[in-house]
Design an enzyme around this catalytic site. Structure first.
Site, PDB file in Angstrom:
ATOM      1  N   GLU A  93       0.843  -1.210   0.000  1.00 49.81           N
ATOM      2  CA  GLU A  93       0.000   0.000   0.000  1.00 49.81           C
ATOM      3  C   GLU A  93       0.877   1.259   0.000  1.00 49.81           C
ATOM      4  O   GLU A  93       0.491   2.290  -0.566  1.00 49.81           O
ATOM      5  CB  GLU A  93      -0.952   0.012   1.196  1.00 49.81           C
ATOM      6  CG  GLU A  93      -1.948  -1.168   1.244  1.00 49.81           C
ATOM      7  CD  GLU A  93      -3.142  -1.025   0.297  1.00 49.81           C
ATOM      8  OE1 GLU A  93      -3.182  -0.066  -0.499  1.00 49.81           O
ATOM      9  OE2 GLU A  93      -4.040  -1.898   0.357  1.00 49.81           O
ATOM     10  N   LYS A 111      -2.961  10.064   1.820  1.00 51.80           N
ATOM     11  CA  LYS A 111      -4.333   9.563   1.975  1.00 51.80           C
ATOM     12  C   LYS A 111      -5.233  10.651   2.549  1.00 51.80           C
ATOM     13  O   LYS A 111      -6.364  10.848   2.081  1.00 51.80           O
ATOM     14  CB  LYS A 111      -4.372   8.307   2.841  1.00 51.80           C
ATOM     15  CG  LYS A 111      -5.809   7.812   3.018  1.00 51.80           C
ATOM     16  CD  LYS A 111      -5.991   6.348   3.081  1.00 51.80           C
ATOM     17  CE  LYS A 111      -7.482   6.013   3.024  1.00 51.80           C
ATOM     18  NZ  LYS A 111      -7.796   4.630   3.245  1.00 51.80           N
ATOM     19  N   GLU A 116     -15.911   9.038  -2.067  1.00 49.63           N
ATOM     20  CA  GLU A 116     -15.463   8.458  -3.332  1.00 49.63           C
ATOM     21  C   GLU A 116     -16.423   8.724  -4.493  1.00 49.63           C
ATOM     22  O   GLU A 116     -16.860   7.828  -5.198  1.00 49.63           O
ATOM     23  CB  GLU A 116     -15.213   6.945  -3.175  1.00 49.63           C
ATOM     24  CG  GLU A 116     -14.305   6.412  -4.272  1.00 49.63           C
ATOM     25  CD  GLU A 116     -13.793   4.999  -4.004  1.00 49.63           C
ATOM     26  OE1 GLU A 116     -13.304   4.725  -2.901  1.00 49.63           O
ATOM     27  OE2 GLU A 116     -13.904   4.193  -4.929  1.00 49.63           O
ATOM     28  N   ASN A 149      -7.490   3.194  -5.008  1.00 51.38           N
ATOM     29  CA  ASN A 149      -7.741   1.781  -5.305  1.00 51.38           C
ATOM     30  C   ASN A 149      -6.895   1.256  -6.453  1.00 51.38           C
ATOM     31  O   ASN A 149      -7.270   0.255  -7.082  1.00 51.38           O
ATOM     32  CB  ASN A 149      -9.228   1.582  -5.627  1.00 51.38           C
ATOM     33  CG  ASN A 149     -10.086   1.821  -4.411  1.00 51.38           C
ATOM     34  OD1 ASN A 149      -9.709   1.455  -3.309  1.00 51.38           O
ATOM     35  ND2 ASN A 149     -11.228   2.451  -4.599  1.00 51.38           N
ATOM     36  N   HIS A 167      -6.592  -2.458  -6.946  1.00 49.13           N
ATOM     37  CA  HIS A 167      -7.564  -3.130  -6.078  1.00 49.13           C
ATOM     38  C   HIS A 167      -8.631  -3.897  -6.842  1.00 49.13           C
ATOM     39  O   HIS A 167      -9.138  -4.896  -6.352  1.00 49.13           O
ATOM     40  CB  HIS A 167      -8.224  -2.124  -5.139  1.00 49.13           C
ATOM     41  CG  HIS A 167      -7.331  -1.677  -4.005  1.00 49.13           C
ATOM     42  ND1 HIS A 167      -6.085  -1.132  -4.210  1.00 49.13           N
ATOM     43  CD2 HIS A 167      -7.500  -1.697  -2.660  1.00 49.13           C
ATOM     44  CE1 HIS A 167      -5.530  -0.836  -3.035  1.00 49.13           C
ATOM     45  NE2 HIS A 167      -6.371  -1.168  -2.082  1.00 49.13           N
TER      46      HIS A 167
HETATM   47  P1  NAD Z   1      -5.260  -8.081   9.440  1.00 44.82           P
HETATM   48  O1  NAD Z   1      -6.100  -7.141  10.163  1.00 44.82           O
HETATM   49  O2  NAD Z   1      -5.817  -9.421   9.106  1.00 44.82           O
HETATM   50  O3  NAD Z   1      -3.902  -8.311  10.262  1.00 44.82           O
HETATM   51  C1  NAD Z   1      -2.928  -9.149   9.732  1.00 44.82           C
HETATM   52  C2  NAD Z   1      -2.441 -10.193  10.762  1.00 44.82           C
HETATM   53  O4  NAD Z   1      -1.493  -9.587  11.620  1.00 44.82           O
HETATM   54  C3  NAD Z   1      -3.506 -10.757  11.657  1.00 44.82           C
HETATM   55  O5  NAD Z   1      -3.240 -12.117  11.882  1.00 44.82           O
HETATM   56  C4  NAD Z   1      -3.343  -9.959  12.926  1.00 44.82           C
HETATM   57  O6  NAD Z   1      -3.838 -10.627  14.056  1.00 44.82           O
HETATM   58  C5  NAD Z   1      -1.856  -9.814  12.977  1.00 44.82           C
HETATM   59  N1  NAD Z   1      -1.367  -8.654  13.700  1.00 44.82           N
HETATM   60  C6  NAD Z   1      -1.871  -7.416  13.674  1.00 44.82           C
HETATM   61  N2  NAD Z   1      -1.067  -6.579  14.326  1.00 44.82           N
HETATM   62  C7  NAD Z   1      -0.028  -7.296  14.791  1.00 44.82           C
HETATM   63  C8  NAD Z   1       1.127  -6.965  15.530  1.00 44.82           C
HETATM   64  N3  NAD Z   1       1.417  -5.724  15.869  1.00 44.82           N
HETATM   65  N4  NAD Z   1       1.973  -7.981  15.853  1.00 44.82           N
HETATM   66  C9  NAD Z   1       1.713  -9.247  15.457  1.00 44.82           C
HETATM   67  N5  NAD Z   1       0.651  -9.609  14.738  1.00 44.82           N
HETATM   68  C10 NAD Z   1      -0.210  -8.630  14.404  1.00 44.82           C
HETATM   69  O7  NAD Z   1      -4.717  -7.475   8.058  1.00 44.82           O
HETATM   70  P2  NAD Z   1      -4.379  -5.999   7.550  1.00 44.82           P
HETATM   71  O8  NAD Z   1      -3.448  -6.185   6.429  1.00 44.82           O
HETATM   72  O9  NAD Z   1      -4.017  -5.097   8.666  1.00 44.82           O
HETATM   73  O10 NAD Z   1      -5.775  -5.478   7.003  1.00 44.82           O
HETATM   74  C11 NAD Z   1      -6.376  -6.065   5.892  1.00 44.82           C
HETATM   75  C12 NAD Z   1      -7.832  -5.654   5.885  1.00 44.82           C
HETATM   76  O11 NAD Z   1      -7.921  -4.241   5.771  1.00 44.82           O
HETATM   77  C13 NAD Z   1      -8.636  -6.237   4.736  1.00 44.82           C
HETATM   78  O12 NAD Z   1      -9.845  -6.722   5.234  1.00 44.82           O
HETATM   79  C14 NAD Z   1      -8.870  -5.047   3.824  1.00 44.82           C
HETATM   80  O13 NAD Z   1     -10.066  -5.146   3.110  1.00 44.82           O
HETATM   81  C15 NAD Z   1      -8.921  -3.923   4.813  1.00 44.82           C
HETATM   82  N6  NAD Z   1      -8.583  -2.625   4.239  1.00 44.82           N
HETATM   83  C16 NAD Z   1      -9.417  -1.594   4.483  1.00 44.82           C
HETATM   84  C17 NAD Z   1      -9.130  -0.331   4.009  1.00 44.82           C
HETATM   85  C18 NAD Z   1     -10.013   0.811   4.363  1.00 44.82           C
HETATM   86  O14 NAD Z   1      -9.841   1.904   3.794  1.00 44.82           O
HETATM   87  N7  NAD Z   1     -10.926   0.657   5.299  1.00 44.82           N
HETATM   88  C19 NAD Z   1      -7.962  -0.122   3.262  1.00 44.82           C
HETATM   89  C20 NAD Z   1      -7.114  -1.200   3.031  1.00 44.82           C
HETATM   90  C21 NAD Z   1      -7.435  -2.445   3.536  1.00 44.82           C
HETATM   91  N1  GLY Z   2      -8.311   2.033   0.657  1.00 44.94           N
HETATM   92  C1  GLY Z   2      -8.972   2.870  -0.267  1.00 44.94           C
HETATM   93  C2  GLY Z   2      -9.728   3.998   0.359  1.00 44.94           C
HETATM   94  O1  GLY Z   2      -9.695   4.192   1.531  1.00 44.94           O
HETATM   95  O2  GLY Z   2     -10.405   4.694  -0.347  1.00 44.94           O
END
Ligand code: NAD
Ligand code: GLY
Length: 358
Positions: free
Chosen positions: A182, A224, A234, A242, A245
């Protein structure tokens, strides 16, 4: 500590970035308006960081909801566990939900906050690199549906974001790489100088150099925040966030949620978007190759799964939220450091991209 702001009128909020912010009461407490708090986290993060947060919050009714870990649990059933926790501990409309976790916990907690008693406060404490640079900022919240990722949700802004970069020390290497995907995105869509900085600093980022990580988080959040401030819901420019994405969501959905990490799917998707941009004549072959090389340095996938057919891609990409009136829209590169959203897509070039990128 660095402080940025997301400018959204009366819903504006600060992003705090720095080391050891989790245990800093002075940062969190001014953003809590009532006496009740509900910390939402998961069973991986709870043993690592929940006690530190709980110890600090003396003087409040503090309840916790510990969700099962994983993207496969980002659904309405798991969301209900948050409502069960809130209702059984009699949380009222002045409660504050605190999301302590990565993007999965953050997206679900934010959506629960948007729905609970028609809207209560929430605070984002992102614990993954991906959530620090992307999901905790901007107010996109929600859950997945079996037929599409993040298809049920709401725009709902937090009261503040506290990104404690010390928490990244325990992050598994694969998750670090997913966050870097990202970060590369911001360079590609909005800041070519930042892309070049990433080319120079990728070894430092991969080695978790504190100064490099702090700058990467700050610059990503700045970009961002600027985009979100212009287009919160959006209707236009926010779609550039995105990049990769639409392809990436198709990969995630086809492979089953959780098998490819979101950031990994976005990395392969960004290569597909860059490949198509090259085929359209907007970036050079060298620039495409540099993009691939940068993602490879971050140990990210640069190809989609070999078994994904054109039909699978097209069907799954057709469920994307950017589809308008049945027309596929894609975020592509107009040049390095500048993205554009277009529905003017040549089917033949798209097929060439599918063939080249798996
Ligand atoms: P996640 O939340 O699944 O975390 C990844 C893994 O790391 C998990 O197993 C978690 O328990 C572990 N973890 C988290 N923090 C930790 C730490 N400090 N130490 C050890 N382990 C840790 O994954 P992610 O990549 O953070 O998020 C992905 C999600 O975010 C997806 O569902 C995606 O759709 C969403 N997302 C949302 C937006 C938005 O704008 N809202 C943008 C991008 C992604
Ligand atoms: N991750 C894309 C958005 O927040 O718009």
């Amino acid at each position: 500590m660095r402080q940025l702001n997301v400018d959204l009128g009366d819903r504006s909020y600060p992003i705090y970035i720095g080391e050891k912010l989790l245990a800093n009461k002075q940062i969190l407490v001014p953003h809590i308006r009532g006496r009740q708090l509900c910390i939402v986290t998961n069973d991986t993060i709870a043993p690592l960081y929940l006690p530190l947060l709980q110890e600090m919050l003396t003087g409040y009714q503090v309840d916790t909801v510990v969700l099962p870990d994983g993207e496969s649990h980002k659904n309405l059933d798991t969301l209900n566990l948050i409502f069960d926790g809130l209702l059984s501990a009699r949380h009222n409309r002045t409660t504050t939900l605190v999301a302590l976790g990565g993007g999965v916990v953050g997206d679900m907690t934010g959506f629960a906050a948007a729905c609970y008693q028609r809207g209560v406060d929430f605070i984002q404490i992102p614990t993954t690199l991906l959530s620090m640079v992307d999901s905790s900022v901007g107010g996109k919240t929600g859950v997945n549906h079996a037929l599409g990722k993040n298809m049920i949700g709401a725009f709902y802004q937090p009261r503040c974001v506290i990104a404690d970069t010390a928490l990244l020390e325990t992050l598994p290497p694969r998750e670090l790489s997913a966050g870097i995907a990202e970060i590369v995105k911001y360079g590609l869509i909005a800041d070519y100088a930042f892309f070049e900085w990433l080319e120079a600093k990728m070894p430092a980022l991969m080695a978790r150099d504190k100064a490099a990580l702090a700058y990467a988080v700050e610059r990503s959040c700045q970009i961002k925040a600027e985009v979100v401030a212009q287009d919160e819901r959006e209707d236009g420019i926010r779609a550039i966030l995105n990049l990769g994405h639409t392809f990436g969501h198709a990969i995630e959905t086809a492979q089953g949620y959780g098998n490819w990490l979101h950031g990994e799917a976005v990395a392969a998707g960004m290569v597909m978007a860059a490949d198509l941009s090259w085929r359209r004549g907007d970036i050079s072959r060298t620039e495409l190759d540099r993009t691939i090389a940068l993602l490879l340095q971050a140990k990210l996938p640069v190809k989609a799964p070999a078994d994904m057919t054109d039909e699978t891609f097209l069907t799954l990409m057709g469920v994307d939220k950017k589809v308008l009136d049945g027309r596929l829209r894609l975020v592509l590169l107009e040049s390095m450091g500048k993205a554009t959203v277009t529905s003017d897509i040549d089917d033949e070039l798209l097929k060439q991209t599918f063939a080249a990128c798996r």
